[in-house]
Write a protein that holds these residues in place. Structure first.
Motif, short mmCIF file in Angstrom:
data_model
loop_
_atom_site.label_atom_id
_atom_site.label_comp_id
_atom_site.label_asym_id
_atom_site.label_seq_id
_atom_site.Cartn_x
_atom_site.Cartn_y
_atom_site.Cartn_z
N ALA A 162 -26.37 -29.29 -28.70
CA ALA A 162 -25.37 -29.58 -28.06
C ALA A 162 -24.05 -27.84 -27.94
CB ALA A 162 -24.21 -30.08 -28.89
N THR B 174 -29.91 -26.38 -24.22
CA THR B 174 -28.19 -26.10 -23.83
C THR B 174 -27.39 -24.35 -22.73
OG1 THR B 174 -28.08 -24.93 -25.86
CG2 THR B 174 -27.48 -27.96 -25.37
N SER C 169 -28.31 -38.17 -17.48
CA SER C 169 -29.61 -38.67 -18.33
C SER C 169 -30.79 -38.04 -18.57
CB SER C 169 -28.83 -39.34 -19.23
OG SER C 169 -29.59 -40.16 -18.28
N ASN D 257 -28.77 -35.24 -22.19
CA ASN D 257 -27.76 -35.68 -21.73
C ASN D 257 -26.94 -34.55 -20.64
OD1 ASN D 257 -24.54 -36.62 -21.49
ND2 ASN D 257 -25.86 -38.29 -20.38
N LEU D 258 -26.11 -34.16 -19.36
CA LEU D 258 -25.28 -33.71 -19.60
C LEU D 258 -24.08 -34.22 -18.31
CD1 LEU D 258 -24.73 -30.79 -17.55
CD2 LEU D 258 -26.20 -31.13 -15.76
N THR D 259 -23.12 -33.92 -18.81
CA THR D 259 -21.82 -34.82 -18.09
C THR D 259 -20.37 -33.95 -18.34
OG1 THR D 259 -22.71 -36.30 -19.69
CG2 THR D 259 -20.09 -36.22 -19.51
N ALA E 153 -19.95 -31.05 -21.28
CA ALA E 153 -21.00 -30.88 -22.53
C ALA E 153 -22.77 -31.29 -22.49
CB ALA E 153 -20.79 -32.40 -23.38
N VAL E 154 -23.38 -30.24 -22.95
CA VAL E 154 -24.91 -30.70 -22.83
C VAL E 154 -25.43 -30.97 -24.02
CG1 VAL E 154 -27.15 -29.95 -22.67
CG2 VAL E 154 -25.14 -28.83 -21.11
N VAL E 155 -26.34 -31.89 -24.21
CA VAL E 155 -26.41 -32.39 -25.47
C VAL E 155 -27.92 -32.84 -25.46
CG1 VAL E 155 -26.27 -34.33 -27.19
CG2 VAL E 155 -24.46 -33.84 -25.76
N SER F 80 -25.12 -39.74 -23.70
CA SER F 80 -24.48 -40.10 -22.63
C SER F 80 -22.78 -39.91 -23.40
CB SER F 80 -24.43 -41.47 -22.02
OG SER F 80 -24.72 -42.68 -22.44
N THR G 149 -22.10 -39.48 -26.92
CA THR G 149 -22.23 -37.98 -27.97
C THR G 149 -21.56 -36.65 -26.65
OG1 THR G 149 -23.75 -39.02 -28.96
CG2 THR G 149 -23.27 -36.48 -29.02
N GLY G 150 -21.43 -37.05 -25.27
CA GLY G 150 -21.43 -36.28 -24.45
C GLY G 150 -20.16 -36.38 -23.71
#
Length: 461
Positions: free
Chosen positions: A34, A233, A295, A304-306, A315-317, A328, A330-331
């Motif tokens: 992440a 990431t 996502s 996921n990119l939020t 955030a990127v996970v 989603s 988590t981000g």
């Protein structure tokens, strides 16, 4: 010297690490990596377990699945900005003979084109793209399941069509156009259609046992614009910065703002959680925050990119498992942790560089009927109009240079605000999309539609 990870407080970094550790452990992901972005760059990177015996870092590639669609959407918006197409054009105008040409380009971008969610069998994510060499193989005999433009129905074939559109208008393969027009200008040198070492392998985790099964790695062929890409990431953190602020080498801030604007109705199942879709971006309101991003998933991988533009945090996970952790959530939690523990410091207030009397004259209270509004003049050159107290219609307006103003958002987006002056040159009232705003409630000196009772305000005895 301060490193990029030291810019967050130790307690914040520990909370971020704890969140991804819980996601990896409870989601049973072979590895999870992440990053958090703030202030235009990555400020934290975290990882759990290993890839090929080493802890993954910001340069290890994972497959990102449908985040690829956002990259494809950027290419389409570039074509629009160059005048090569209009988002209202039917696909048939530029790519004839597909059988889905009635859908407009905007409808394909927003998944409202009526197309099926998936390509006909066999399961396209786990079989070679060579089985679907033509668009007709991707779309099948009945590409449309719903009336065009009537509902949001997520469609992978729809983005295959958009990739083919890019190829048709650029005269080059989608992958090559993406590299030249987006990846290289933004410095995304670890994002590619094919994996490049170091990269994670994709795994399926047994639902009832702590056992792994390797997933097949397929080239998606024609379906590539819907989900082919690999990235890191580090690269997706830079992409998040671009999606929040724009980059004139690729797309302007105004165009990426358009991508982030809802363009599709929410499905009935999504209404409660406030989910909708823009032009290549998912949009969701969660716990009072507005998130945009995307996502992605393919066999063996989750991504996921939020982004919270208001908080200036993204955030990127990424994880290498077919199912398990809900990235989603988590981000969104990574964004929330930073936004709440270290809230954004507002820019200093500064006065206007110069004051124009014709604009300053508009400032202050106005009335729409009996509703009290206030117009404010800001240092950024915009004016805002909104309720004096409480909730209601509000918007910012941009000057058109001729004494009129255009709404930028909300109910008044695109609407014209026109100050109307009397014979003596003073402002009589504001005309906003035919609504009359006056200096006093139902001001008898202004042309209030329907007129004002000549006896004026009164009591009831």
């Amino acid at each position: 010297m301060t490193t990029f990870q030291e810019e967050l407080l130790p307690a914040t970094r520990r909370a971020l690490l704890h969140r991804i550790a819980v996601a990896q452990s409870e989601g049973r992901a072979p590895s999870l990596v992440a990053a958090v972005v703030r202030g235009g760059r990555a400020v934290w990177h975290g990882a759990r377990t290993s890839v090929d015996g080493h802890g993954p870092d910001e340069n290890v590639q994972y497959r990102i699945g449908s985040i690829t669609k956002t990259f494809t959407a950027v290419l389409v918006l570039r074509l629009r900005d160059e005048g090569l197409l209009d988002l209202g054009d039917p696909l048939e105008k530029h790519l004839p003979g597909t059988g889905a040409g009635e859908a407009t380009i905007a409808e394909l971008l927003a998944h409202t084109g009526g197309l099926a969610a998936e390509s006909p069998a066999p399961w396209w994510e786990r079989t070679p793209g060579s089985l679907r060499p033509e668009l007709s193989d991707v779309l099948g005999e009945q590409p449309l399941l719903h009336p065009v433009g009537r509902r949001h129905h997520y469609s992978n074939p729809g983005y295959t069509l958009l990739g083919a559109l890019v190829e048709e208008l650029r005269g080059a393969p989608w992958e090559e156009v993406l590299r030249l027009e987006v990846l290289e200008p933004l410095g995304l040198d670890r994002t590619a259609a094919q994996p490049q070492a170091p990269h994670a392998g994709g795994w399926a985790v047994h639902p009832w046992a702590d056992a792994l099964l390797p997933e097949p790695l397929e080239d998606l062929g024609r379906m590539a614009p819907a989900g082919q890409l690999w990235s890191t990431t580090g690269d997706l953190a830079r992409f998040a910065v671009f999606l929040a602020a724009g980059d004139d080498r690729v797309l302007s801030a105004e165009s990426v703002r358009e991508m982030r604007t809802p363009a599709a109705p929410a499905e009935s199942a999504d209404v409660l959680d406030g989910s909708t879709y823009g032009l290549g971006l998912q949009i969701q309101r969660r716990d009072g925050r507005l998130f945009v991003g995307h996502s992605g998933s393919l066999p063996g991988f989750l991504a996921n990119l939020t982004i919270s533009v208001d908080d200036d945090v993204a955030a990127v996970v990424l994880a290498n498992c077919t199912s398990g952790p809900v990235l989603s959530a988590t981000g969104a939690d990574l964004v929330r942790i930073v936004a709440e523990a270290e809230p954004r410091i507002p820019e200093p207030w500064r006065p206007l560089a110069q004051v124009e009397s014709s604009v300053l004259e508009l400032a202050g209270p106005w009335y729409w009927g009996t509703h009290a509004f206030v117009l404010r003049v800001a240092a950024d050159g915009l004016v805002s109009l909104g309720p004096l107290t409480g909730a209601g219609r509000r918007a910012r307006f941009r000057s058109n240079g001729d004494g009129t103003w255009t709404g930028l958002e909300g109910y008044y987006a695109g609407e014209l605000l026109r100050p109307v002056r009397g014979p003596d040159g003073t402002v009589s009232h504001l005309d906003l999309g035919s609504f009359v705003f006056t200096r006093q409630p139902y001001d008898e000196t202004s042309p209030v539609p329907g007129g004002v009772d000549p006896e004026g305000w009164r009591g009831i005895g």
